[in-house]
Design an enzyme around this catalytic site. Structure first.
Site, short mmCIF file in Angstrom:
data_model
loop_
_atom_site.label_atom_id
_atom_site.label_comp_id
_atom_site.label_asym_id
_atom_site.label_seq_id
_atom_site.Cartn_x
_atom_site.Cartn_y
_atom_site.Cartn_z
NE ARG A 82 37.17 46.71 41.79
CZ ARG A 82 37.72 47.54 42.57
NH1 ARG A 82 37.01 47.73 43.22
NH2 ARG A 82 38.55 48.80 42.59
CG HIS A 83 43.29 41.10 39.14
ND1 HIS A 83 44.47 40.10 39.13
CD2 HIS A 83 43.43 41.53 37.73
CE1 HIS A 83 44.89 39.75 38.39
NE2 HIS A 83 44.34 40.69 37.26
CG ASP A 84 41.93 37.08 43.25
OD1 ASP A 84 43.01 37.33 42.30
OD2 ASP A 84 41.41 37.02 44.14
#
Length: 77
Positions: free
Chosen positions: A35-37
């Site tokens: 999700r962060h990527d």
């Protein structure tokens, strides 16, 4: 028909930006890292700033770490 930006974001997210491979419980963190990527790579398209991505990542990781480890110190399944 060309894929949408949202579809491309999902395809291109694989947590490959994790800087080292010896992170304990790496599999338990994979979804949060993905999700962060995705947020970093595609957030601008959806109106997110990098600070928004980092704040969400911090919340995700805090929630995961709140579950802790088992009695032997092993990662949650």
């Amino acid at each position: 028909q060309x894929p949408s930006t949202a579809e491309l974001c999902k395809i291109n997210s694989n947590a490959c930006s994790v800087p080292f491979s010896x992170i304990p419980c790496q599999k338990x963190f994979l979804a949060a890292c993905d999700r962060h990527d995705t947020c970093y790579h595609c957030g601008k398209h959806f109106g997110f700033k990098q600070d928004d991505c980092d704040d969400a990542f911090f919340r995700d990781m805090t929630a995961l770490c709140a579950h802790g480890t088992d009695d032997e110190g092993x990662c949650p399944x």
